[in-house]
Design a protein around this motif. Structure first.
Motif, short mmCIF file in Angstrom:
data_model
loop_
_atom_site.label_atom_id
_atom_site.label_comp_id
_atom_site.label_asym_id
_atom_site.label_seq_id
_atom_site.Cartn_x
_atom_site.Cartn_y
_atom_site.Cartn_z
N UNK A 150 0.84 -1.20 0.00
CA UNK A 150 0.00 0.00 0.00
C UNK A 150 0.87 1.25 0.00
N UNK A 151 0.54 2.21 -0.88
CA UNK A 151 1.32 3.43 -1.03
C UNK A 151 0.48 4.62 -0.56
N UNK A 179 1.72 7.64 -5.19
CA UNK A 179 1.04 6.47 -5.73
C UNK A 179 0.85 6.51 -7.23
N UNK A 180 0.92 7.70 -7.85
CA UNK A 180 0.80 7.77 -9.31
C UNK A 180 1.93 7.04 -10.01
N UNK A 181 3.02 6.83 -9.27
CA UNK A 181 4.16 6.09 -9.82
C UNK A 181 4.05 4.59 -9.54
N UNK A 182 3.02 4.19 -8.78
CA UNK A 182 2.93 2.80 -8.38
C UNK A 182 4.02 2.46 -7.37
N UNK A 183 4.45 1.19 -7.39
CA UNK A 183 5.56 0.76 -6.54
C UNK A 183 6.26 -0.40 -7.26
N UNK A 184 7.18 -0.06 -8.16
CA UNK A 184 7.78 -1.08 -9.02
C UNK A 184 8.58 -2.14 -8.28
N UNK A 189 2.02 -6.90 -10.35
CA UNK A 189 0.87 -7.15 -9.49
C UNK A 189 -0.24 -7.84 -10.27
N UNK A 190 -1.02 -8.63 -9.53
CA UNK A 190 -2.22 -9.23 -10.12
C UNK A 190 -3.36 -8.23 -10.14
N UNK A 205 0.90 2.25 -13.80
CA UNK A 205 0.11 1.17 -13.20
C UNK A 205 -0.07 0.02 -14.18
N UNK A 206 -0.25 0.35 -15.45
CA UNK A 206 -0.41 -0.68 -16.47
C UNK A 206 0.88 -1.49 -16.58
N UNK A 207 2.01 -0.81 -16.61
CA UNK A 207 3.30 -1.49 -16.73
C UNK A 207 3.57 -2.41 -15.55
#
Length: 411
Positions: A150-151, A179-184, A189-190, A205-207
């Motif tokens: 969780x970010x 969170x806009x960058x996700x968490x690579x 992620x599923x 997020x798509x990547x």
């Protein structure tokens, strides 16, 4: 002395959510019955309308009668937990006003989104926007703490959530970051779920999502508190994600995308118009959810401001990024619109809503979208367009279509 049993309140909440057809699966019901929401809401604000319609916030803290506090916590309500980016109920000096910047979303919305996420055992999930940590706790119970990341952008909020999760028995580590960058680091992620609203689904997020994985987020390039939709997309093998709006949703915007409310002399900001004309479309139509959603697709970045002077209402739409405006005023014969700047905001909205009506005024669930590395596209019926325009509108049966180029992430 507490006379209310929290476990009884949790079961009652689960019953209400199940009766309302929000809670549908035994695994999520078990999570609702098991995760103590009171640990994630030690303090919050109870809101009510004050003088002149301005919302007032009453602090609810551990000093509040415990039975009263628990009864509020287990209502199906959203409770504000932070005002103005810093003030919490513990630090508030009595009744106050302010701008909500963090909250604990109503359980029906939280659980409804989790049910829509279609998780299975062992899945790796990324949550954007930890908030109080309650939804994080539900996912930890359902999937195991090692499968939930969780970010949260606000360090203070993140630390509070971390402490509450530890107290609830979940040794997970909320990440402080954008969170806009996700968490690579823990990708792929599923599932990705966002508990804040975004103007567009970030391609990051798509990547970071596996092919076949699902992204669930509230979208709408909005400075408004409505007119947004809950998007559910499936990531494809070619690196794009496609899906649809599955219903209405309302969340606080991602902190990096939040608009600053307009202040100062509104009439001065709209002093120099390039055109003036009559319009048959009343701005009151924007009070309805679907027209508001479409208006924001047609004029992304526009903020809506209503002002009354000498009993005369003016409705303003400002796009500060492009230095454009539309100002609508009413008289006994209808509405007049004045527009200025490089884009005609009201023309775009008017064309969009007229075209929408011409195809039968479908509901928000008719909207489909695709996210690629280049753009974020919406459409109703028909096929997508392929123009490279940053913001392009076309109304041509059998479909309405919009395409927006991705903008750079904030630094």
């Amino acid at each position: 002395m507490t006379h209310t049993d929290p476990a009884t309140l949790r079961r009652a909440l689960a019953d209400r959510l199940e009766h309302g057809e929000v809670l549908k699966t035994p695994a999520w019901r078990k999570a609702v019955e098991s995760v103590p929401r009171e640990l994630f809401l030690p303090s919050f604000f109870k809101d009510e309308a004050g003088p002149n319609g301005i919302t007032q916030y009453t602090p609810i803290t551990p000093a509040t009668d415990e039975d009263e506090r628990l009864a509020l916590i287990y209502q199906n309500e959203t409770w504000v937990t932070q005002l103005n980016g810093q003030t919490t109920a513990e630090t508030a000096d009595g009744l106050m006003t302010g701008f909500p910047t963090s909250s604990s979303t109503m359980p029906s919305t939280v659980v409804g989104m989790l049910e829509s996420l279609d998780v299975e055992e062992g899945m790796n999930v990324l949550e954007i926007g930890t908030g109080t940590g309650y939804s994080t706790g539900l996912m930890c119970h359902r999937l195991g703490e090692d499968n939930v990341t969780s970010v949260e952008v606000d360090r203070t909020v993140s630390e509070r959530a971390d402490a509450a999760l530890e107290e609830a028995g979940y040794s997970t580590w909320p990440v402080t970051g954008d969170g806009l960058l996700g968490h690579p680091c823990r990708a792929p992620y599923d599932r990705i779920i966002s508990t804040c609203a975004v103007r567009r689904i970030p391609y990051a997020w798509v990547r970071q999502t596996k092919p076949g994985g699902i992204i669930l987020a509230t979208v709408g390039p909005s400075s408004w508190s409505y007119g947004t939709g809950l998007a559910k997309l499936t990531v494809k093998e070619d690196g794009t994600a496609e899906g649809r709006i599955i219903g209405r949703a309302s969340f606080m915007p991602a902190r990096a995308e939040a608009f600053t409310p307009f202040s100062g002399d509104l009439s001065a900001r709209a002093a120099y118009a390039d055109s003036e004309r009559r319009t048959s479309l009343s701005p009151d139509v924007l009070n309805d959810w679907m027209p508001a959603f479409l208006a924001q697709l047609a004029a992304p970045g526009a903020q809506l401001v209503r002002a009354v002077s000498d009993s005369r209402e003016t409705v303003y739409l400002f796009d500060s990024g492009r230095e454009a405006f539309a100002a609508l005023t009413a008289d006994e014969d209808g509405w007049t619109v004045r527009q200025g700047g490089p884009v005609a905001i009201w023309d775009a909205i008017e064309d969009a809503l007229n075209a929408w009506r011409n195809v039968g005024s479908p509901g928000i669930s008719a909207v489909r979208l695709e996210v690629s590395a280049e753009a974020h596209a919406y459409w109703i019926g028909g096929q997508q367009i392929t123009t490279d325009a940053r913001s392009y509108w076309i109304g041509d049966e059998p479909g309405l279509r919009w395409r927006h180029q991705h903008q750079p992430l904030p630094e």
